[in-house]
Design an enzyme around this catalytic site. Structure first.
Site, PDB file in Angstrom:
ATOM      1  CD  GLU A 120      -2.604   1.239   2.656  1.00 14.00           C
ATOM      2  OE1 GLU A 120      -3.679   1.857   2.654  1.00 14.00           O
ATOM      3  OE2 GLU A 120      -2.140   0.664   3.668  1.00 14.00           O
TER       4      GLU A 120
ATOM      5  CE  LYS B 231      -7.389   1.208   3.487  1.00 13.97           C
ATOM      6  NZ  LYS B 231      -6.223   1.829   4.169  1.00 13.97           N
TER       7      LYS B 231
ATOM      8  CB  CYS C  50      -4.218  -1.487   4.493  1.00 18.66           C
ATOM      9  SG  CYS C  50      -3.334  -1.194   6.056  1.00 18.66           S
TER      10      CYS C  50
END
Length: 289
Positions: A52, A128, A169
C-alpha cells in the site's frame, strides 16, 4: 513448489513480494520498485507485489498534495508500466495516492491499487473501500477519510496466479468483502498494507491467516516496514499464506524482496477437503428484539 525428489512443480507460479519503507519522494520510491522488478524477473518470478502507498508515504497532506496527481501524470505508475513491459512481468502496485475523478466535488483523493500486465497495460484498478479512521491506545490518531474517498466495487482480475481478488490494508477487518471474493472463487487475494506497529503486533498474522482459511485461497500481503521519512513507523512482515493457513513467506526486518510459489493444486486440494465455500448458506438477520 519443490517436490520430494527436489524437482520443481511446473504448474506452480513463482512470485516476488516487495517490502518497502516508502518515503516522501515518488521518484525515489519508483526506483525501488523498478529495481525490484528487474530482480524479480531475473529470479524467474511471473509477478511482483508491492505494498500500500508504494509511491508516496507522507502524513503532511499539504506537502504530499504536490505529488498527488491524476493517473496519467503519476510517475510511479508510468515507471511501473514501462518496467513491466520491458521485463515481461506482471506488477501489482498495492496502492498509490491519486487524484480521483472528482464527480462528487469533495476534492478527496483515491487510495488505488493497480494490476499491470506483462505488456504494461492496466488490467485492473481497485479503490480501497474501508477508511482507517481510528484512535489507538498508543495515542496514534488516523483519519483516512479526511483525505481519501472510499471505493465501492469488489474487483477481481485473471493474472499469472489465477483469479486475484484485490483488497488494501484496513479492508482486512471487514469479512463481507472477503466473502464476496470467496464467492468469486479467487485463487489468491492481495492485501497490500501499511499497518501500524500496535495493530500489526496484535492482529497482522492472525487476520491474514484467517482470511486465507475462510476464502480457501492464497493471501499475498506486501507491506510497508520500518521508520519512514514522515515519522511514522509500520509493522512489516510481508506474508504469503497458503489456503490451509500455512505461512510460506514472512519478511522480517526492513525493506527487501522475498519469493514464494503459488501452486493451484494446493488450492484445489484444500477446497476438496474442506468445501466451506460450497457449503456456505445465507445467514438471515434476526429481527430486532
Amino acid at each position: 513448489m519443490t517436490l520430494a525428489d527436489g524437482s520443481r512443480d511446473a504448474a506452480a507460479t513463482r512470485i516476488a513480494v516487495l517490502q518497502m519503507t516508502s518515503g516522501i519522494t515518488p521518484l525515489v520510491n519508483a526506483r525501488t520498485i523498478t529495481d525490484a522488478a528487474a530482480q524479480a524477473s531475473d529470479s524467474g518470478a511471473a509477478m511482483l507485489f508491492t505494498p500500500e502507498m508504494a509511491g508516496l508515504i507522507d502524513r503532511d497532506r499539504a506537502r504530499a498534495a504536490v505529488h498527488i496527481v491524476a493517473e496519467d501524470d503519476n510517475p510511479v505508475l508510468a515507471a511501473a508500466r514501462e518496467t513491466a513491459a520491458r521485463h515481461g512481468l506482471w506488477i501489482h502496485l498495492g496502492s498509490l495516492a491519486v487524484r480521483a475523478d472528482d464527480a462528487t466535488g469533495d476534492g478527496r483523493w483515491a487510495n488505488r491499487g493497480f494490476v499491470i500486465d506483462a505488456k504494461g497495460a492496466i488490467a485492473a484498478r481497485y479503490d480501497k473501500m474501508h477508511m482507517f479512521d481510528v484512535d489507538l491506545a498508543s495515542g496514534e490518531t488516523w483519519r483516512e477519510s479526511a483525505a481519501y474517498r472510499p471505493g465501492e466495487a469488489v474487483v477481481t482480475v485473471d493474472c499469472p496466479v489465477g483469479r486475484l481478488g484485490l483488497a488494501i490494508c484496513y479492508d482486512i477487518r471487514f469479512p463481507a468483502l472477503f466473502e464476496a471474493l470467496g464467492r468469486a472463487k479467487c485463487d489468491c487475494i492481495a492485501i497490500p498494507a501499511a499497518f501500524t506497529v500496535p495493530t500489526g503486533a496484535a492482529h497482522w498474522h492472525l487476520l491474514q491467516r484467517a482470511r486465507a482459511v475462510e476464502a480457501s485461497a492464497y493471501v499475498i500481503s506486501a507491506a510497508q516496514a520500518g521508520v519512514h521519512e514522515d515519522g511514522r513507523e509500520t509493522y512489516g512482515h510481508s506474508l504469503v499464506v497458503d489456503p490451509w493457513g500455512e505461512i510460506l513467506l514472512d519478511i522480517d526486518g526492513g525493506a527487501g524482496l522475498g519469493f514464494a510459489s503459488i501452486d493451484p493444486s494446493r488450492t484445489a486440494a484444500v477446497r476438496a477437503q474442506l468445501p466451506s465455500l460450497a457449503n456456505r448458506r445465507p445467514v438471515p438477520l434476526s429481527p430486532a428484539s
